[in-house]
Design a protein around this motif. Structure first.
Motif, PDB file in Angstrom:
ATOM      1  N   UNK A   1       0.832  -1.212   0.000  1.00 57.00           N
ATOM      2  CA  UNK A   1       0.000   0.000   0.000  1.00 57.00           C
ATOM      3  C   UNK A   1       0.860   1.252   0.000  1.00 57.00           C
ATOM      4  N   UNK A   2       1.971   1.221   0.718  1.00 54.76           N
ATOM      5  CA  UNK A   2       2.855   2.388   0.758  1.00 54.76           C
ATOM      6  C   UNK A   2       3.466   2.663  -0.612  1.00 54.76           C
ATOM      7  N   UNK A   3       3.848   1.609  -1.306  1.00 50.35           N
ATOM      8  CA  UNK A   3       4.419   1.763  -2.641  1.00 50.35           C
ATOM      9  C   UNK A   3       3.377   2.344  -3.597  1.00 50.35           C
ATOM     10  N   UNK A   4       2.150   1.856  -3.504  1.00 52.13           N
ATOM     11  CA  UNK A   4       1.083   2.368  -4.380  1.00 52.13           C
ATOM     12  C   UNK A   4       0.843   3.855  -4.129  1.00 52.13           C
ATOM     13  N   UNK A   5       0.868   4.262  -2.866  1.00 55.68           N
ATOM     14  CA  UNK A   5       0.689   5.679  -2.539  1.00 55.68           C
ATOM     15  C   UNK A   5       1.860   6.509  -3.067  1.00 55.68           C
ATOM     16  N   UNK A   6       3.053   5.998  -2.912  1.00 56.40           N
ATOM     17  CA  UNK A   6       4.246   6.678  -3.451  1.00 56.40           C
ATOM     18  C   UNK A   6       4.109   6.894  -4.952  1.00 56.40           C
ATOM     19  N   UNK A   7       3.746   5.839  -5.666  1.00 53.01           N
ATOM     20  CA  UNK A   7       3.660   5.912  -7.123  1.00 53.01           C
ATOM     21  C   UNK A   7       2.650   6.961  -7.560  1.00 53.01           C
TER      22      UNK A   7
END
Length: 235
Positions: free
Chosen positions: A68-74
Motif C-alpha cells: 500500500x505504501x508503494x502504491x501511494x508513493x507511485x
C-alpha cells in the motif's frame, strides 16, 4: 504491518492509498506548496545483492503494508509531474525513543520494555539487519524538508535515517544487555509471515541534499526508554 494484515486488502488500501490520494487532491486544490509523505523502508523488503539499498534500489514488498505504501508513493510521484503542490516522499527507518505516545511495537522500544518488565528477551530472525532512527531526529528531517527549496524536494524520495543506525537484531540485544541488568536472552529458530525485512540502508542522499544528520544514537535511545520506564514517566 500487522494492522493491514488484520483488516485485509480492501480496508488497508482505502486507508493507506485512497486517503493519500484524497489528501493530495485537497492539498493541491487549497494551494499547498508541498506535501510530505511518510513512507517506509519496508518497501525494499530483502536486498537481493546484500548491498545497502538506496532510493533507486528495486522494491520488494514483503507485506500488504509495504504494497500500500508503494502504491501511494507511485501516485504522488506521478501527480508531482504536473501538480503545483510538490510531493516529497520519506522512507523512514524504524523509529525508536520516547514521544507523547511512545510506541512499544517497534524493535528498540519493545526490547527495552520486555527487558525491564520480564528480564527476558526471546529473539527470532536474530541475524536480520534493520535500520533505526530516533523519533525526534525524524521531526528534524521533516523540518529540513519544509525549509528546503521546492526544486530540491519536488518528486524526490529520501531514506530518512543514518548509516550509523544500521544494526542486526543481535547488536541491538547486546546494547540492551549493556544497559539492563540481569537480562536473559533466548533465541528461537522460527520465521513468520509478513514484515521480513533484512536490509542495510544507505542514507547518503538525505545527508547530501538536505544536510540531514541524526543526533541521537540507538544506544542513547535505549537509555532514554529505560530511564523513562524506571522513573515511571511511562506507566
Amino acid at each position: 504491518f500487522p494492522a493491514c494484515q488484520a483488516v485485509g486488502k480492501a480496508v488497508a488500501w482505502r486507508y493507506n492509498v485512497e486517503s493519500v490520494q484524497r489528501a493530495f487532491e485537497l492539498a493541491e486544490s487549497e494551494g499547498a506548496q508541498r506535501f510530505l509523505f511518510s513512507s517506509t523502508y519496508s518497501n525494499y523488503g530483502l536486498a537481493a545483492d546484500g548491498k545497502p539499498v538506496t532510493e533507486d534500489s528495486p522494491l520488494y514488498p514483503q507485506s500488504l503494508y509495504a504494497e500500500t505504501k508503494i502504491a501511494a508513493e507511485q501516485h504522488l510521484l506521478e501527480q508531482g509531474k504536473t501538480a503545483r503542490c510538490a510531493p516529497l516522499i520519506f522512507r523512514f527507518a524504524t523509529l525508536f525513543g520516547v514521544s507523547p505516545r511512545t510506541r512499544f511495537d517497534l524493535i528498540v522500544n519493545q526490547f527495552v520494555l520486555e527487558a525491564m518488565t520480564k528480564r527476558e528477551l526471546i529473539i527470532y530472525q536474530r541475524g536480520y539487519s534493520r535500520s533505526f532512527v530516533h523519533v525526534r531526529d525524524v521531526v528534524e528531517g521533516l523540518a529540513l524538508a519544509l525549509a528546503a527549496p521546492t526544486d530540491v524536494i519536488r518528486g524526490q524520495v529520501f531514506n530518512l535515517g543514518s548509516d550509523k543506525g544500521n544494526f542486526t537484531k543481535d547488536e541491538i540485544v547486546a546494547l540492551v544487555k549493556k544497559h539492563v541488568d540481569g537480562l536473559k536472552v533466548t533465541h528461537k529458530d522460527l520465521s513468520f509471515g509478513g514484515d521480513m525485512r533484512d536490509i542495510t540502508v544507505s542514507f547518503a542522499k538525505i545527508k547530501r541534499e538536505l544536510g540531514f544528520e541524526p543526533s541521537i544514537s540507538v544506544e542513547d535511545g535505549i537509555v532514554e526508554v529505560r530511564d523513562a520506564l524506571q522513573l515511571g514517566l511511562i506507566k
